[in-house]
Design an enzyme around this catalytic site. Structure first.
Site, PDB file in Angstrom:
ATOM      1  N   LYS A   1       0.840  -1.212   0.000  1.00 55.69           N
ATOM      2  CA  LYS A   1       0.000   0.000   0.000  1.00 55.69           C
ATOM      3  C   LYS A   1       0.874   1.261   0.000  1.00 55.69           C
ATOM      4  O   LYS A   1       2.093   1.171   0.238  1.00 55.69           O
ATOM      5  CB  LYS A   1      -0.895  -0.015   1.240  1.00 55.69           C
ATOM      6  CG  LYS A   1      -0.132   0.014   2.562  1.00 55.69           C
ATOM      7  CD  LYS A   1      -1.067  -0.235   3.729  1.00 55.69           C
ATOM      8  CE  LYS A   1      -0.326  -0.242   5.045  1.00 55.69           C
ATOM      9  NZ  LYS A   1      -1.190  -0.745   6.137  1.00 55.69           N
TER      10      LYS A   1
ATOM     11  N   ARG B   1     -11.683   0.534  13.483  1.00 56.56           N
ATOM     12  CA  ARG B   1     -11.553   1.219  12.197  1.00 56.56           C
ATOM     13  C   ARG B   1     -12.546   0.631  11.200  1.00 56.56           C
ATOM     14  O   ARG B   1     -13.407   1.319  10.693  1.00 56.56           O
ATOM     15  CB  ARG B   1     -10.103   1.119  11.706  1.00 56.56           C
ATOM     16  CG  ARG B   1      -9.806   2.024  10.531  1.00 56.56           C
ATOM     17  CD  ARG B   1      -8.310   2.144  10.253  1.00 56.56           C
ATOM     18  NE  ARG B   1      -7.680   0.875   9.882  1.00 56.56           N
ATOM     19  CZ  ARG B   1      -6.389   0.748   9.603  1.00 56.56           C
ATOM     20  NH1 ARG B   1      -5.593   1.813   9.655  1.00 56.56           N
ATOM     21  NH2 ARG B   1      -5.872  -0.416   9.281  1.00 56.56           N
TER      22      ARG B   1
ATOM     23  N   TYR C   1      12.884  31.445   4.823  1.00 61.13           N
ATOM     24  CA  TYR C   1      11.595  32.074   5.148  1.00 61.13           C
ATOM     25  C   TYR C   1      11.464  32.331   6.641  1.00 61.13           C
ATOM     26  O   TYR C   1      11.709  31.448   7.458  1.00 61.13           O
ATOM     27  CB  TYR C   1      10.435  31.180   4.708  1.00 61.13           C
ATOM     28  CG  TYR C   1      10.253  31.099   3.217  1.00 61.13           C
ATOM     29  CD1 TYR C   1      10.157  32.256   2.444  1.00 61.13           C
ATOM     30  CD2 TYR C   1      10.152  29.877   2.586  1.00 61.13           C
ATOM     31  CE1 TYR C   1       9.970  32.172   1.068  1.00 61.13           C
ATOM     32  CE2 TYR C   1       9.950  29.778   1.220  1.00 61.13           C
ATOM     33  CZ  TYR C   1       9.863  30.940   0.471  1.00 61.13           C
ATOM     34  OH  TYR C   1       9.673  30.855  -0.878  1.00 61.13           O
TER      35      TYR C   1
HETATM   36  C1  LIG Z   1      -0.652  -1.798   6.760  1.00 62.18           C
HETATM   37  C2  LIG Z   1      -1.299  -3.059   7.138  1.00 62.18           C
HETATM   38  C3  LIG Z   1      -0.521  -4.205   7.365  1.00 62.18           C
HETATM   39  C4  LIG Z   1       0.998  -4.193   7.345  1.00 62.18           C
HETATM   40  O1  LIG Z   1       1.475  -3.631   8.542  1.00 62.18           O
HETATM   41  P1  LIG Z   1       3.056  -3.569   8.872  1.00 62.18           P
HETATM   42  O2  LIG Z   1       3.089  -3.216  10.314  1.00 62.18           O
HETATM   43  O3  LIG Z   1       3.614  -2.513   8.007  1.00 62.18           O
HETATM   44  O4  LIG Z   1       3.602  -4.897   8.590  1.00 62.18           O
HETATM   45  C5  LIG Z   1      -1.185  -5.381   7.628  1.00 62.18           C
HETATM   46  N1  LIG Z   1      -2.537  -5.438   7.691  1.00 62.18           N
HETATM   47  C6  LIG Z   1      -3.320  -4.345   7.492  1.00 62.18           C
HETATM   48  C7  LIG Z   1      -4.798  -4.480   7.581  1.00 62.18           C
HETATM   49  C8  LIG Z   1      -2.723  -3.127   7.226  1.00 62.18           C
HETATM   50  O5  LIG Z   1      -3.494  -2.046   7.042  1.00 62.18           O
END
Ligand SMILES: *Cc1c(COP(=O)(O)O)cnc(C)c1O
Length: 380
Positions: A43, A141, A270
Protein backbone atom coordinates in the site's frame (compact mmCIF):
# COMPACT_ATOMS: atom_id res chain seq x y z
CA UNK A 1 0.16 12.50 -23.25
CA UNK A 2 2.56 14.32 -20.92
CA UNK A 3 4.32 12.18 -18.32
CA UNK A 4 4.57 15.32 -16.21
CA UNK A 5 4.82 13.68 -12.79
CA UNK A 6 8.27 12.36 -13.46
CA UNK A 7 9.66 15.07 -15.66
CA UNK A 8 8.90 17.79 -13.12
CA UNK A 9 10.93 16.23 -10.32
CA UNK A 10 14.22 17.74 -9.23
CA UNK A 11 16.39 15.07 -10.77
CA UNK A 12 19.26 15.70 -8.35
CA UNK A 13 17.15 14.08 -5.67
CA UNK A 14 16.58 10.35 -6.07
CA UNK A 15 15.26 7.49 -4.00
CA UNK A 16 17.48 4.50 -4.55
CA UNK A 17 15.62 1.25 -3.94
CA UNK A 18 17.81 -1.76 -3.30
CA UNK A 19 15.99 -4.83 -4.59
CA UNK A 20 18.65 -7.18 -3.23
CA UNK A 21 17.89 -5.88 0.26
CA UNK A 22 14.18 -6.24 -0.41
CA UNK A 23 14.57 -9.88 -1.47
CA UNK A 24 16.70 -10.54 1.61
CA UNK A 25 13.94 -9.17 3.82
CA UNK A 26 11.33 -11.39 2.17
CA UNK A 27 13.54 -14.41 2.82
CA UNK A 28 14.13 -13.37 6.45
CA UNK A 29 10.43 -12.87 7.09
CA UNK A 30 9.57 -16.16 5.40
CA UNK A 31 12.08 -17.91 7.65
CA UNK A 32 9.96 -16.90 10.63
CA UNK A 33 6.86 -18.50 9.11
CA UNK A 34 5.99 -22.17 9.25
CA UNK A 35 3.28 -23.45 6.94
CA UNK A 36 1.91 -20.00 6.73
CA UNK A 37 1.39 -17.73 3.74
CA UNK A 38 2.97 -14.33 3.40
CA UNK A 39 1.14 -11.34 2.02
CA UNK A 40 3.43 -8.54 0.90
CA UNK A 41 1.70 -5.28 1.77
CA UNK A 42 2.50 -2.71 -0.91
CA UNK A 43 0.00 0.00 0.00
CA UNK A 44 0.91 3.69 -0.16
CA UNK A 45 3.14 3.23 -3.19
CA UNK A 46 4.87 0.35 -1.41
CA UNK A 47 5.61 2.59 1.60
CA UNK A 48 7.21 5.02 -0.82
CA UNK A 49 9.33 2.43 -2.64
CA UNK A 50 7.28 2.28 -5.85
CA UNK A 51 4.34 -0.10 -5.99
CA UNK A 52 4.80 -1.86 -9.33
CA UNK A 53 8.47 -2.90 -9.19
CA UNK A 54 8.13 -3.81 -5.51
CA UNK A 55 5.03 -5.95 -6.04
CA UNK A 56 6.72 -7.75 -8.95
CA UNK A 57 9.88 -8.35 -6.93
CA UNK A 58 7.89 -9.54 -3.91
CA UNK A 59 6.17 -12.23 -5.92
CA UNK A 60 9.40 -13.35 -7.57
CA UNK A 61 11.02 -13.57 -4.14
CA UNK A 62 8.26 -15.77 -2.79
CA UNK A 63 5.42 -13.65 -1.45
CA UNK A 64 2.17 -15.57 -1.81
CA UNK A 65 -0.14 -12.61 -2.04
CA UNK A 66 -0.25 -8.86 -2.34
CA UNK A 67 -2.07 -6.43 -0.05
CA UNK A 68 -3.11 -2.91 -1.03
CA UNK A 69 -5.48 -0.31 0.39
CA UNK A 70 -7.22 0.94 -2.73
CA UNK A 71 -9.02 -0.59 -5.66
CA UNK A 72 -6.93 1.74 -7.85
CA UNK A 73 -3.69 0.15 -6.61
CA UNK A 74 -5.13 -3.32 -7.13
CA UNK A 75 -6.34 -2.53 -10.65
CA UNK A 76 -2.96 -1.04 -11.56
CA UNK A 77 -1.15 -4.18 -10.43
CA UNK A 78 -3.52 -6.36 -12.44
CA UNK A 79 -2.88 -4.19 -15.50
CA UNK A 80 0.84 -4.73 -14.90
CA UNK A 81 0.33 -8.46 -15.20
CA UNK A 82 0.30 -9.54 -11.56
CA UNK A 83 -1.81 -12.67 -11.21
CA UNK A 84 -1.50 -13.69 -7.56
CA UNK A 85 -4.37 -12.82 -5.22
CA UNK A 86 -4.47 -9.08 -4.51
CA UNK A 87 -6.32 -8.09 -1.35
CA UNK A 88 -7.98 -4.75 -0.84
CA UNK A 89 -7.43 -4.47 2.92
CA UNK A 90 -10.08 -1.89 3.82
CA UNK A 91 -13.71 -2.61 3.00
CA UNK A 92 -14.75 -1.45 -0.45
CA UNK A 93 -17.77 0.70 -1.30
CA UNK A 94 -20.52 -0.38 -3.66
CA UNK A 95 -19.32 1.97 -6.41
CA UNK A 96 -16.04 0.02 -6.48
CA UNK A 97 -17.59 -3.43 -6.72
CA UNK A 98 -17.61 -3.47 -10.51
CA UNK A 99 -13.84 -2.85 -10.74
CA UNK A 100 -13.14 -5.33 -7.97
CA UNK A 101 -14.98 -8.06 -9.84
CA UNK A 102 -13.58 -7.06 -13.23
CA UNK A 103 -9.98 -7.21 -11.95
CA UNK A 104 -10.65 -10.22 -9.74
CA UNK A 105 -9.43 -8.48 -6.59
CA UNK A 106 -10.00 -10.04 -3.19
CA UNK A 107 -12.39 -7.75 -1.36
CA UNK A 108 -12.70 -7.19 2.36
CA UNK A 109 -16.31 -7.36 3.42
CA UNK A 110 -17.90 -5.94 6.53
CA UNK A 111 -21.42 -5.09 5.42
CA UNK A 112 -24.36 -7.02 4.05
CA UNK A 113 -24.91 -4.40 1.36
CA UNK A 114 -21.45 -4.81 -0.10
CA UNK A 115 -21.62 -8.58 0.05
CA UNK A 116 -24.88 -8.44 -1.91
CA UNK A 117 -23.48 -5.96 -4.42
CA UNK A 118 -20.39 -8.06 -5.14
CA UNK A 119 -22.53 -11.17 -5.32
CA UNK A 120 -24.77 -9.57 -7.96
CA UNK A 121 -21.81 -8.32 -10.00
CA UNK A 122 -20.08 -11.68 -9.79
CA UNK A 123 -23.18 -13.52 -10.97
CA UNK A 124 -23.61 -11.02 -13.81
CA UNK A 125 -19.96 -11.47 -14.88
CA UNK A 126 -20.20 -15.25 -14.29
CA UNK A 127 -17.44 -15.24 -11.71
CA UNK A 128 -16.86 -16.57 -8.26
CA UNK A 129 -15.18 -13.89 -6.19
CA UNK A 130 -12.88 -14.63 -3.27
CA UNK A 131 -13.82 -12.47 -0.30
CA UNK A 132 -12.56 -12.07 3.24
CA UNK A 133 -14.68 -11.15 6.23
CA UNK A 134 -13.25 -8.46 8.49
CA UNK A 135 -13.91 -8.55 12.22
CA UNK A 136 -13.41 -5.55 14.46
CA UNK A 137 -11.69 -6.73 17.61
CA UNK A 138 -10.69 -3.35 18.99
CA UNK A 139 -9.01 -1.10 16.44
CA UNK A 140 -12.47 0.38 15.77
CA UNK A 141 -11.55 1.22 12.20
CA UNK A 142 -13.32 -1.32 10.04
CA UNK A 143 -15.02 -4.67 10.45
CA UNK A 144 -18.19 -6.15 11.82
CA UNK A 145 -18.65 -6.63 15.53
CA UNK A 146 -17.97 -10.18 16.74
CA UNK A 147 -21.49 -10.28 18.20
CA UNK A 148 -22.97 -9.62 14.78
CA UNK A 149 -20.83 -12.21 12.97
CA UNK A 150 -23.34 -15.05 13.14
CA UNK A 151 -26.25 -13.05 11.80
CA UNK A 152 -23.96 -11.60 9.15
CA UNK A 153 -23.02 -15.08 7.99
CA UNK A 154 -26.67 -16.17 7.98
CA UNK A 155 -27.41 -13.27 5.65
CA UNK A 156 -24.37 -13.46 3.38
CA UNK A 157 -22.45 -16.70 3.54
CA UNK A 158 -24.49 -18.49 0.90
CA UNK A 159 -24.90 -15.60 -1.53
CA UNK A 160 -24.13 -16.81 -5.07
CA UNK A 161 -20.86 -15.84 -6.71
CA UNK A 162 -18.97 -15.41 -3.43
CA UNK A 163 -16.27 -17.67 -2.09
CA UNK A 164 -15.62 -16.90 1.59
CA UNK A 165 -11.95 -17.66 1.48
CA UNK A 166 -10.82 -15.84 4.59
CA UNK A 167 -11.57 -14.05 7.82
CA UNK A 168 -9.32 -11.55 9.55
CA UNK A 169 -8.79 -8.78 12.02
CA UNK A 170 -6.11 -6.16 12.60
CA UNK A 171 -4.48 -5.41 15.96
CA UNK A 172 -4.39 -1.97 17.50
CA UNK A 173 -1.42 -2.19 19.85
CA UNK A 174 0.93 -5.01 18.86
CA UNK A 175 3.67 -2.68 17.58
CA UNK A 176 3.74 -1.05 21.01
CA UNK A 177 4.19 -4.50 22.57
CA UNK A 178 0.90 -4.24 24.44
CA UNK A 179 0.38 -8.00 24.64
CA UNK A 180 -2.56 -7.83 27.05
CA UNK A 181 -4.61 -5.86 24.53
CA UNK A 182 -3.33 -7.91 21.61
CA UNK A 183 -4.10 -11.23 23.29
CA UNK A 184 -7.61 -10.02 24.11
CA UNK A 185 -8.13 -9.14 20.47
CA UNK A 186 -6.70 -12.48 19.42
CA UNK A 187 -8.99 -14.41 21.76
CA UNK A 188 -12.01 -12.49 20.60
CA UNK A 189 -11.04 -13.37 17.04
CA UNK A 190 -10.47 -17.08 17.68
CA UNK A 191 -13.63 -17.42 19.81
CA UNK A 192 -15.67 -15.79 17.07
CA UNK A 193 -14.25 -17.89 14.25
CA UNK A 194 -14.79 -21.03 16.35
CA UNK A 195 -18.45 -20.12 16.90
CA UNK A 196 -18.87 -19.46 13.20
CA UNK A 197 -17.23 -22.75 12.34
CA UNK A 198 -19.52 -24.64 14.71
CA UNK A 199 -22.48 -23.00 13.01
CA UNK A 200 -21.23 -24.24 9.64
CA UNK A 201 -19.52 -21.08 8.44
CA UNK A 202 -15.90 -21.85 7.77
CA UNK A 203 -13.13 -19.74 6.29
CA UNK A 204 -9.98 -21.49 5.09
CA UNK A 205 -7.60 -18.55 5.60
CA UNK A 206 -7.45 -16.96 9.06
CA UNK A 207 -5.12 -13.99 9.48
CA UNK A 208 -4.51 -11.38 12.14
CA UNK A 209 -0.86 -10.32 12.16
CA UNK A 210 1.35 -7.76 10.48
CA UNK A 211 5.15 -7.35 10.75
CA UNK A 212 5.25 -7.35 14.55
CA UNK A 213 3.36 -10.63 14.76
CA UNK A 214 5.50 -12.16 12.00
CA UNK A 215 8.61 -11.33 14.04
CA UNK A 216 7.46 -11.89 17.61
CA UNK A 217 4.38 -14.09 17.89
CA UNK A 218 4.48 -17.35 16.02
CA UNK A 219 1.44 -18.42 18.04
CA UNK A 220 -0.59 -15.81 16.16
CA UNK A 221 0.60 -16.49 12.62
CA UNK A 222 -2.44 -18.65 11.77
CA UNK A 223 -2.72 -19.20 7.99
CA UNK A 224 -1.16 -15.97 6.78
CA UNK A 225 0.67 -12.88 7.96
CA UNK A 226 0.43 -9.52 6.23
CA UNK A 227 3.86 -7.94 6.30
CA UNK A 228 4.57 -4.39 5.24
CA UNK A 229 7.26 -2.40 6.99
CA UNK A 230 9.57 -5.37 7.69
CA UNK A 231 9.94 -5.99 3.96
CA UNK A 232 11.32 -2.48 3.58
CA UNK A 233 13.97 -3.20 6.18
CA UNK A 234 12.57 -1.81 9.40
CA UNK A 235 11.09 -3.51 12.41
CA UNK A 236 8.02 -1.70 13.73
CA UNK A 237 9.84 -1.26 17.05
CA UNK A 238 13.51 -1.21 18.05
CA UNK A 239 12.97 -4.00 20.59
CA UNK A 240 12.60 -6.40 17.63
CA UNK A 241 15.95 -5.55 16.04
CA UNK A 242 17.70 -8.44 17.76
CA UNK A 243 15.05 -10.91 16.57
CA UNK A 244 15.44 -10.49 12.82
CA UNK A 245 18.14 -9.21 10.53
CA UNK A 246 16.67 -6.85 7.95
CA UNK A 247 18.36 -4.66 5.38
CA UNK A 248 17.11 -1.17 4.64
CA UNK A 249 15.81 -0.89 1.11
CA UNK A 250 15.48 2.83 0.44
CA UNK A 251 18.19 5.48 0.34
CA UNK A 252 17.35 9.09 -0.34
CA UNK A 253 20.11 11.02 -2.03
CA UNK A 254 20.46 14.56 -3.25
CA UNK A 255 23.13 17.04 -4.27
CA UNK A 256 24.25 20.45 -3.10
CA UNK A 257 22.90 22.72 -5.80
CA UNK A 258 24.20 25.90 -4.22
CA UNK A 259 26.62 26.97 -1.49
CA UNK A 260 27.00 30.48 -0.08
CA UNK A 261 29.20 32.02 2.55
CA UNK A 262 27.40 34.33 4.95
CA UNK A 263 28.65 36.77 7.60
CA UNK A 264 27.48 36.54 11.20
CA UNK A 265 23.92 37.73 11.86
CA UNK A 266 22.50 36.73 8.45
CA UNK A 267 19.00 35.36 8.66
CA UNK A 268 18.47 32.37 6.42
CA UNK A 269 15.27 31.23 4.72
CA UNK A 270 11.60 32.07 5.15
CA UNK A 271 10.86 33.90 8.37
CA UNK A 272 14.54 34.16 9.24
CA UNK A 273 14.18 31.11 11.48
CA UNK A 274 17.93 30.58 11.43
CA UNK A 275 20.50 33.31 12.02
CA UNK A 276 24.20 32.70 11.42
CA UNK A 277 26.34 32.97 14.53
CA UNK A 278 29.66 33.45 12.75
CA UNK A 279 30.94 33.31 9.20
CA UNK A 280 29.04 30.29 7.97
CA UNK A 281 28.82 28.21 4.85
CA UNK A 282 25.24 27.34 3.93
CA UNK A 283 24.20 24.74 1.35
CA UNK A 284 20.92 24.32 -0.50
CA UNK A 285 19.39 20.95 -1.40
CA UNK A 286 16.71 20.43 -4.05
CA UNK A 287 14.23 18.70 -1.79
CA UNK A 288 11.47 20.19 0.32
CA UNK A 289 8.19 19.45 2.00
CA UNK A 290 6.62 19.26 -1.46
CA UNK A 291 8.61 16.04 -1.80
CA UNK A 292 7.34 14.78 1.53
CA UNK A 293 10.48 15.92 3.33
CA UNK A 294 8.60 17.12 6.35
CA UNK A 295 8.50 20.78 7.35
CA UNK A 296 8.93 19.62 10.95
CA UNK A 297 12.56 18.96 9.99
CA UNK A 298 13.13 22.73 9.85
CA UNK A 299 16.04 23.55 12.16
CA UNK A 300 15.76 19.93 13.25
CA UNK A 301 17.64 16.95 11.91
CA UNK A 302 20.76 16.02 9.99
CA UNK A 303 21.94 14.96 6.56
CA UNK A 304 25.23 13.41 5.47
CA UNK A 305 27.82 15.35 3.49
CA UNK A 306 31.28 13.90 2.91
CA UNK A 307 30.56 11.23 5.49
CA UNK A 308 29.70 13.71 8.21
CA UNK A 309 26.42 14.72 9.81
CA UNK A 310 25.47 18.31 9.08
CA UNK A 311 22.43 20.09 10.53
CA UNK A 312 19.34 21.14 8.62
CA UNK A 313 18.83 24.84 9.30
CA UNK A 314 16.05 27.34 8.69
CA UNK A 315 12.58 26.58 7.44
CA UNK A 316 12.15 23.83 4.86
CA UNK A 317 10.37 25.23 1.83
CA UNK A 318 8.31 23.41 -0.79
CA UNK A 319 11.31 22.49 -2.93
CA UNK A 320 14.44 23.38 -0.98
CA UNK A 321 16.24 22.72 2.27
CA UNK A 322 19.20 24.55 3.85
CA UNK A 323 22.03 22.76 5.60
CA UNK A 324 24.97 24.16 7.54
CA UNK A 325 28.25 23.16 5.90
CA UNK A 326 30.52 25.34 8.02
CA UNK A 327 32.28 22.37 9.61
CA UNK A 328 32.94 20.60 6.29
CA UNK A 329 36.13 21.48 4.43
CA UNK A 330 36.45 21.08 0.67
CA UNK A 331 32.75 20.89 -0.03
CA UNK A 332 31.54 21.84 -3.49
CA UNK A 333 28.38 22.44 -5.38
CA UNK A 334 27.37 19.11 -6.93
CA UNK A 335 28.60 17.05 -3.98
CA UNK A 336 26.35 14.20 -2.89
CA UNK A 337 24.10 14.54 0.13
CA UNK A 338 22.61 11.46 1.75
CA UNK A 339 19.33 12.14 3.48
CA UNK A 340 18.43 8.54 4.25
CA UNK A 341 21.07 5.84 3.96
CA UNK A 342 24.79 5.58 4.48
CA UNK A 343 27.77 7.60 3.36
CA UNK A 344 31.23 6.40 4.32
CA UNK A 345 30.76 5.07 7.86
CA UNK A 346 27.76 7.21 8.77
CA UNK A 347 24.13 6.17 8.58
CA UNK A 348 20.89 8.09 8.83
CA UNK A 349 17.83 5.87 8.87
CA UNK A 350 14.17 6.62 8.36
CA UNK A 351 13.85 5.72 12.04
CA UNK A 352 16.21 8.58 12.95
CA UNK A 353 14.08 11.01 10.97
CA UNK A 354 10.94 9.61 12.58
CA UNK A 355 12.49 10.23 16.01
CA UNK A 356 13.44 13.81 15.16
CA UNK A 357 9.91 14.71 14.15
CA UNK A 358 8.08 12.42 16.60
CA UNK A 359 6.60 10.42 13.77
CA UNK A 360 6.98 6.82 12.66
CA UNK A 361 8.90 5.11 9.89
CA UNK A 362 5.77 4.49 7.84
CA UNK A 363 5.08 8.21 7.66
CA UNK A 364 8.65 9.16 6.82
CA UNK A 365 8.90 6.65 3.96
CA UNK A 366 5.38 6.74 2.59
CA UNK A 367 5.38 10.55 2.50
CA UNK A 368 8.08 10.59 -0.17
CA UNK A 369 6.16 11.84 -3.16
CA UNK A 370 6.05 9.93 -6.40
CA UNK A 371 7.68 12.88 -8.18
CA UNK A 372 10.99 11.80 -6.62
CA UNK A 373 12.59 9.49 -9.11
CA UNK A 374 12.98 5.90 -7.91
CA UNK A 375 16.12 4.15 -9.12
CA UNK A 376 16.13 0.37 -8.69
CA UNK A 377 19.47 -1.26 -8.01
CA UNK A 378 20.75 -4.74 -7.26
CA UNK A 379 23.91 -5.48 -5.28
CA UNK A 380 26.69 -6.97 -7.41
C1 LIG B 1 -0.65 -1.80 6.76
C2 LIG B 1 -1.30 -3.06 7.14
C3 LIG B 1 -0.52 -4.20 7.37
C4 LIG B 1 1.00 -4.19 7.34
O1 LIG B 1 1.48 -3.63 8.54
P1 LIG B 1 3.06 -3.57 8.87
O2 LIG B 1 3.09 -3.22 10.31
O3 LIG B 1 3.61 -2.51 8.01
O4 LIG B 1 3.60 -4.90 8.59
C5 LIG B 1 -1.19 -5.38 7.63
N1 LIG B 1 -2.54 -5.44 7.69
C6 LIG B 1 -3.32 -4.35 7.49
C7 LIG B 1 -4.80 -4.48 7.58
C8 LIG B 1 -2.72 -3.13 7.23
O5 LIG B 1 -3.49 -2.05 7.04
Amino acid sequence: MFQFVNTLAASHTIAEVNLTAFRHNIIMVKKQLKNCMMMAVVKTNAYGHGIVPIAQEAIQAGADRIGVTSVEEGSLLRQCGIHVPIHILPPITSSQAKDVVYHHLTATISSVDIAETISKMAVRQQKRMPVHLKLNTGLQRFGIEPNDALSFCKACYHLPGLSWEGIFTHFSSADEGDWATTENQFHLFTQTTKKLHEAGYSFPVHHVGASTIAIEREDMHLDMVRTGIALYGYTPDRRQDKLISLNRVLSLKSKLIHIRSLPPGSSVGYGGEYVTKANEKIGVLPIGHGDGFKRLLSNNGLVLVKGQCVPIIGTISLDQTFVNLTAIPNVHEGDEVVIVGSQHEQIISARDIADWIHSNIDEVLASLMSRIKRVYVNDG
